[in-house]
Design a protein around this motif. Sequence first.
Motif, PDB file in Angstrom:
ATOM      1  N   ALA A 157       1.505  46.307  16.853  1.00 14.28           N
ATOM      2  CA  ALA A 157       2.490  46.428  15.783  1.00 14.28           C
ATOM      3  C   ALA A 157       2.096  47.564  14.843  1.00 14.28           C
ATOM      4  O   ALA A 157       2.937  48.352  14.400  1.00 14.28           O
ATOM      5  CB  ALA A 157       2.589  45.115  15.021  1.00 14.28           C
ATOM      6  N   MET A 158       0.794  47.686  14.584  1.00 12.50           N
ATOM      7  CA  MET A 158       0.311  48.739  13.698  1.00 12.50           C
ATOM      8  C   MET A 158       0.595  50.108  14.317  1.00 12.50           C
ATOM      9  O   MET A 158       1.051  51.022  13.626  1.00 12.50           O
ATOM     10  CB  MET A 158      -1.188  48.526  13.477  1.00 12.50           C
ATOM     11  CG  MET A 158      -1.767  49.271  12.300  1.00 12.50           C
ATOM     12  SD  MET A 158      -2.416  50.871  12.787  1.00 12.50           S
ATOM     13  CE  MET A 158      -3.910  50.383  13.633  1.00 12.50           C
ATOM     14  N   LEU A 159       0.351  50.241  15.615  1.00 14.69           N
ATOM     15  CA  LEU A 159       0.588  51.521  16.283  1.00 14.69           C
ATOM     16  C   LEU A 159       2.075  51.888  16.265  1.00 14.69           C
ATOM     17  O   LEU A 159       2.440  53.036  16.008  1.00 14.69           O
ATOM     18  CB  LEU A 159       0.084  51.459  17.726  1.00 14.69           C
ATOM     19  CG  LEU A 159      -1.415  51.672  17.895  1.00 14.69           C
ATOM     20  CD1 LEU A 159      -1.855  51.301  19.307  1.00 14.69           C
ATOM     21  CD2 LEU A 159      -1.774  53.124  17.621  1.00 14.69           C
ATOM     22  N   VAL A 160       2.906  50.893  16.537  1.00 17.61           N
ATOM     23  CA  VAL A 160       4.345  51.156  16.511  1.00 17.61           C
ATOM     24  C   VAL A 160       4.748  51.649  15.127  1.00 17.61           C
ATOM     25  O   VAL A 160       5.499  52.613  14.974  1.00 17.61           O
ATOM     26  CB  VAL A 160       5.144  49.881  16.862  1.00 17.61           C
ATOM     27  CG1 VAL A 160       6.626  50.099  16.637  1.00 17.61           C
ATOM     28  CG2 VAL A 160       4.897  49.492  18.306  1.00 17.61           C
ATOM     29  N   PHE A 161       4.197  51.008  14.126  1.00 16.50           N
ATOM     30  CA  PHE A 161       4.504  51.389  12.753  1.00 16.50           C
ATOM     31  C   PHE A 161       4.046  52.827  12.480  1.00 16.50           C
ATOM     32  O   PHE A 161       4.781  53.630  11.903  1.00 16.50           O
ATOM     33  CB  PHE A 161       3.817  50.408  11.797  1.00 16.50           C
ATOM     34  CG  PHE A 161       4.278  50.535  10.378  1.00 16.50           C
ATOM     35  CD1 PHE A 161       5.628  50.406  10.064  1.00 16.50           C
ATOM     36  CD2 PHE A 161       3.380  50.789   9.366  1.00 16.50           C
ATOM     37  CE1 PHE A 161       6.064  50.531   8.759  1.00 16.50           C
ATOM     38  CE2 PHE A 161       3.817  50.916   8.056  1.00 16.50           C
ATOM     39  CZ  PHE A 161       5.152  50.781   7.756  1.00 16.50           C
ATOM     40  N   LEU A 162       2.846  53.152  12.950  1.00 15.82           N
ATOM     41  CA  LEU A 162       2.304  54.504  12.775  1.00 15.82           C
ATOM     42  C   LEU A 162       3.219  55.549  13.411  1.00 15.82           C
ATOM     43  O   LEU A 162       3.442  56.628  12.864  1.00 15.82           O
ATOM     44  CB  LEU A 162       0.933  54.607  13.442  1.00 15.82           C
ATOM     45  CG  LEU A 162      -0.306  54.516  12.570  1.00 15.82           C
ATOM     46  CD1 LEU A 162      -1.548  54.738  13.404  1.00 15.82           C
ATOM     47  CD2 LEU A 162      -0.238  55.537  11.445  1.00 15.82           C
ATOM     48  N   ILE A 163       3.729  55.211  14.586  1.00 16.06           N
ATOM     49  CA  ILE A 163       4.598  56.154  15.294  1.00 16.06           C
ATOM     50  C   ILE A 163       5.960  56.232  14.600  1.00 16.06           C
ATOM     51  O   ILE A 163       6.625  57.254  14.616  1.00 16.06           O
ATOM     52  CB  ILE A 163       4.784  55.703  16.767  1.00 16.06           C
ATOM     53  CG1 ILE A 163       3.447  55.713  17.506  1.00 16.06           C
ATOM     54  CG2 ILE A 163       5.780  56.576  17.495  1.00 16.06           C
ATOM     55  CD1 ILE A 163       2.844  57.059  17.715  1.00 16.06           C
ATOM     56  N   THR A 164       6.361  55.117  13.973  1.00 12.25           N
ATOM     57  CA  THR A 164       7.698  55.069  13.373  1.00 12.25           C
ATOM     58  C   THR A 164       7.790  55.844  12.065  1.00 12.25           C
ATOM     59  O   THR A 164       8.844  56.361  11.742  1.00 12.25           O
ATOM     60  CB  THR A 164       8.123  53.615  13.099  1.00 12.25           C
ATOM     61  OG1 THR A 164       7.546  52.780  14.089  1.00 12.25           O
ATOM     62  CG2 THR A 164       9.609  53.483  13.129  1.00 12.25           C
ATOM     63  N   ILE A 165       6.702  55.896  11.313  1.00  6.79           N
ATOM     64  CA  ILE A 165       6.790  56.517   9.980  1.00  6.79           C
ATOM     65  C   ILE A 165       7.311  57.954  10.040  1.00  6.79           C
ATOM     66  O   ILE A 165       8.301  58.273   9.372  1.00  6.79           O
ATOM     67  CB  ILE A 165       5.436  56.450   9.237  1.00  6.79           C
ATOM     68  CG1 ILE A 165       5.151  55.008   8.851  1.00  6.79           C
ATOM     69  CG2 ILE A 165       5.467  57.311   7.985  1.00  6.79           C
ATOM     70  CD1 ILE A 165       3.849  54.827   8.118  1.00  6.79           C
ATOM     71  N   PHE A 169       7.827  53.147  25.266  1.00  3.92           N
ATOM     72  CA  PHE A 169       7.015  51.977  24.909  1.00  3.92           C
ATOM     73  C   PHE A 169       7.812  50.683  25.072  1.00  3.92           C
ATOM     74  O   PHE A 169       7.318  49.710  25.646  1.00  3.92           O
ATOM     75  CB  PHE A 169       6.523  52.128  23.469  1.00  3.92           C
ATOM     76  CG  PHE A 169       5.868  50.898  22.919  1.00  3.92           C
ATOM     77  CD1 PHE A 169       4.589  50.559  23.312  1.00  3.92           C
ATOM     78  CD2 PHE A 169       6.533  50.075  22.030  1.00  3.92           C
ATOM     79  CE1 PHE A 169       3.982  49.418  22.819  1.00  3.92           C
ATOM     80  CE2 PHE A 169       5.936  48.939  21.531  1.00  3.92           C
ATOM     81  CZ  PHE A 169       4.657  48.610  21.930  1.00  3.92           C
ATOM     82  N   TYR A 177      -0.721  54.067  26.470  1.00  3.95           N
ATOM     83  CA  TYR A 177      -1.859  53.533  25.721  1.00  3.95           C
ATOM     84  C   TYR A 177      -1.417  52.362  24.855  1.00  3.95           C
ATOM     85  O   TYR A 177      -2.037  51.295  24.851  1.00  3.95           O
ATOM     86  CB  TYR A 177      -2.477  54.627  24.839  1.00  3.95           C
ATOM     87  CG  TYR A 177      -3.544  54.081  23.929  1.00  3.95           C
ATOM     88  CD1 TYR A 177      -4.855  53.925  24.372  1.00  3.95           C
ATOM     89  CD2 TYR A 177      -3.241  53.651  22.640  1.00  3.95           C
ATOM     90  CE1 TYR A 177      -5.820  53.374  23.562  1.00  3.95           C
ATOM     91  CE2 TYR A 177      -4.201  53.094  21.825  1.00  3.95           C
ATOM     92  CZ  TYR A 177      -5.488  52.959  22.289  1.00  3.95           C
ATOM     93  OH  TYR A 177      -6.443  52.398  21.498  1.00  3.95           O
ATOM     94  N   MET A 178      -0.310  52.563  24.137  1.00  3.20           N
ATOM     95  CA  MET A 178       0.151  51.523  23.207  1.00  3.20           C
ATOM     96  C   MET A 178       0.489  50.229  23.935  1.00  3.20           C
ATOM     97  O   MET A 178       0.235  49.142  23.445  1.00  3.20           O
ATOM     98  CB  MET A 178       1.381  52.014  22.438  1.00  3.20           C
ATOM     99  CG  MET A 178       1.045  53.050  21.390  1.00  3.20           C
ATOM    100  SD  MET A 178       2.508  53.922  20.831  1.00  3.20           S
ATOM    101  CE  MET A 178       3.404  52.588  20.055  1.00  3.20           C
ATOM    102  N   ALA A 233       0.912  58.353  25.552  1.00  2.18           N
ATOM    103  CA  ALA A 233       0.778  57.651  24.272  1.00  2.18           C
ATOM    104  C   ALA A 233       1.414  56.270  24.361  1.00  2.18           C
ATOM    105  O   ALA A 233       0.816  55.263  23.964  1.00  2.18           O
ATOM    106  CB  ALA A 233       1.425  58.470  23.155  1.00  2.18           C
TER     107      ALA A 233
END
Lengths: 268, 293, 375
Positions: free
Chosen positions: B106-114, B178, B95-96, B92
């Motif tokens: 940035a969007m993916l990091v945010f998705l993983i962070t939530i 990451f 991929y990121m 994962a």
Amino acid sequence: MSRRVLTMFMIIFVIFLYAPTLLLPIFAFNDSSIISFPLSGFTLNWLKSLGAAEELRKAAGTSLIIASVSSIIATMLGLLATSATVRYQFPGKGFAIGAIMLPMFLPEIIIGVSLLTVVLLAGFKLSIYTIIMGHVLICTPFCIAILRSSFQQLDPSLEEASLDLGESRINTFRRVTLPLIMPGVVSSLLIGFTISLDEFVIAFFLSGTEPTLPVYIWSQLRFPQRIPSVMALGTLLLILSVVLLTLSELLRRRSARRLDQKATSGAL
Amino acid sequence: MIKSAQLDSDARRGLSQISLPLAFSVLLLAAPLAILLAMSFWTQDFLTLDRTFTLANFKETWTSPIYRTLMLRSLKISIIVTVLTVGLAYPAAYYMSFVAPNNRKAMLVFLITIPFWTSYLMRIFLWKVILGFNGVVNGSLIGLGFIDTPLDWISYNQFAVIITLSHAWLPFAVLPIFVVMEKVNRSYLEAAQDLGDTPFQRFRRITLPLSMPGVVAATLIVFIPTIGDYVTPKLVGGPDGLMIANMIEIQFKNANNAPLGAALALSALLLVSSVAGIFVWLNRRYLKAEGAA
Amino acid sequence: MRAVLTKKRQAGLCRTMIKLSNIEKYYGTYHALRDVNCHINEGEFFSLLGPSGSGKTTLLRTIAGFEEIDSGTVMIGGQSMVGVPPNMRPTNMVFQSYAIFPHMSVAQNVAYGLRSQRLNKAKTAEMVRESLGKVGLAGYGERAAHALSGGQRQRVALARALILKPKVLLLDEPLSALDRKLREQMQSELRRLQRSLGITFVLVTHDQEEALTMSDRVAVMFEGQIAQLDSPQALYKRPASKRVAEFFGAMNILKADILEVKGDIATTRIEGLGVANLAFNPQPGADASSHYCAGVRPELMTILDDGAMAYDKETPATVTDVEYRGELTYYDVKFEGSDTPVVVSMRNTSNRELREIGQQVRIGWESASAVLLLD
């Protein structure tokens, strides 16, 4: 080939990550006290039942106080530690950072138990202060991680310019440093607040007569009939977390822009 | 001359700034840990403490079958969870960092962070809701007529603990890997390919060794806390899935045997630190070997 | 070596190593390479010169295989490179950042690409030693990569690429990170290395001096196009356009009208200088509607002393500014009927006195030293 496989993997990965969370809002509004599919209908009763729970409101209040105080103290300690470690070389630096960051790597139960031991031996009573101490301990490393990226992006010549123009160190911090790292500070406050609000194990070991919200939720989990209400509460908490996080992320990006840096991941 | 004077004042300033947070951590972490250590050498009889030095608690911890079983089970679960999470987190993160277009990172990091910051308790509890006897899986399968009686192998056992913990710790494992991958200079990858590596060789010789620090961090971040997890085994573990933290809690609270609890806690910490130490050492050897190959 | 090459070239024996045809490359809507065509010869030191954003690095990376082009073909050694990944191409690259693998020693870095050749340890070690010796780093094999200075890193990058005996060595601004002294030293070393190895070098640079001193031929690029491809002397003496001319040193640019073209001679009226016959060979891309101006290098004009040797042309002018620079003096002069200040540089000699502002002088120049430039 591998590109497509990885993309597929990532999609499944994100779905897996989120699937359980999606159950929260689904069952929070499902008109049945049994949590299973198929759904039986829409209801707001579970949400309404929260308003009636006196203990819940008290627990939420306790949690808010603890989270606010812990995040403020943790951010202040974090500011001091970050300012010292990013800018100065001094003997014992590695040891000091290690000691301060250690709680990030310790099982929370160890922290809870060791603080509990001290409190018991000293004959203190468990109270929200004992929880705050524990929470500051675990929040500070995260605050430092966030503040560090702000400090690192700060051009040291700005502070030197201020000193050169005759400003004192304290006022330089107030007039130059703080405004520039403010988004990082707010972000650190929000993260500290969120961690403290969510933390269960330490609060469980150190809470006395005033339970925090997670401790209250824990006590409710024993009763199957309360579970839909817990789901409703969980939904509210989820929304709160997402809002706080979004806020912190927006601030971080603005700070990165202001400091003329590329906006990349900075949460860790 | 001037330079050394400067360094001294810098060092003084740094020390004075770090002193408060350091004092806080010494007072609230180091000192309590030391007291916990002292406590582990004492004995408790109901509510009175006997402060004579004894190794009885540690002896009991390491020889009594129940504690040993719990300890080894915790270690086993923790290792499996770590392997699972890091194993899933690595692709994962890959991929990121290497596949996803820059504007989506940035969007993916945010998705993983939530999920990282949403209530841990709720996330664990949801798995009880999913896997329990009357949970989503069983309830739905029965409701849809696939099965008549609830599947018992999916809940209240070690399997459920492993699934739940792995899910809860996944985001924690993705981010450190990451972050390290993002720091890998992309020209290293191009250079490797330019020097004749196929994409797979390049991954094995450059990407993997250079991202290893992230894997180590992820491993430690997942492995050390999970061994002391209290919530998951209590909620989804059943009697067969209980772990050492549950026993520590019992000793401190219900059994009123804090010294034994302290010995258990410290033993668990020792165990997890040694395993982590061995892992870090093995990783060093791997990196050395990779460089030499 | 060089003499041999030149002879070969004259005899038409030079083989083409790289052939780029009709290369087009877009980044989204940005047109990075526009119809690039060129041949790079075997054993040649070839430079791609241009300002940042001119597409020179993109072109180099296209040759290496790191950029996919939208159309056109790349041939290396007579073989099409369509669909050939970088690891399968007979090229090796020295990266701008050098890309020395940080987790490996110098020797491990240098031996990196040898793995696929499955050599035994002794042979590998010998080749590494030899390669490090070539770049002047004998004995550095066991050093850690991070313990190297910038110049040493570059040598390691060179050794690492050259050990694979590539047909073409690609260098992406390899000297830009070095300080001036080291850069000059590396320039001559690179040149010597290239001559002794006889490998085709393709260098990307934004430094025209570097391109002029090192290369056999230089392609000057602007906005994704090759503006001119020539030998360094030709580029300096006969730049095709105003832009190329200004890229290489100082050039006085004057308005020009072409009165008549006969073969490769254009009778031209030059602002302030009068009518002269200039060499005329239109570059590809120029047509009847193209505008021209005339250029004269400051060092190719002279302020004539009384009774000095005869010049092809003499034009009266007024000195408007004097700038003494030790070895040289720069004069700003204005010709009659022209407002454009023209710079004339004069070598200072022991018996030559400086002219003064306002002084009337005669400027001597040759029609052969004036060039027509595409505006």
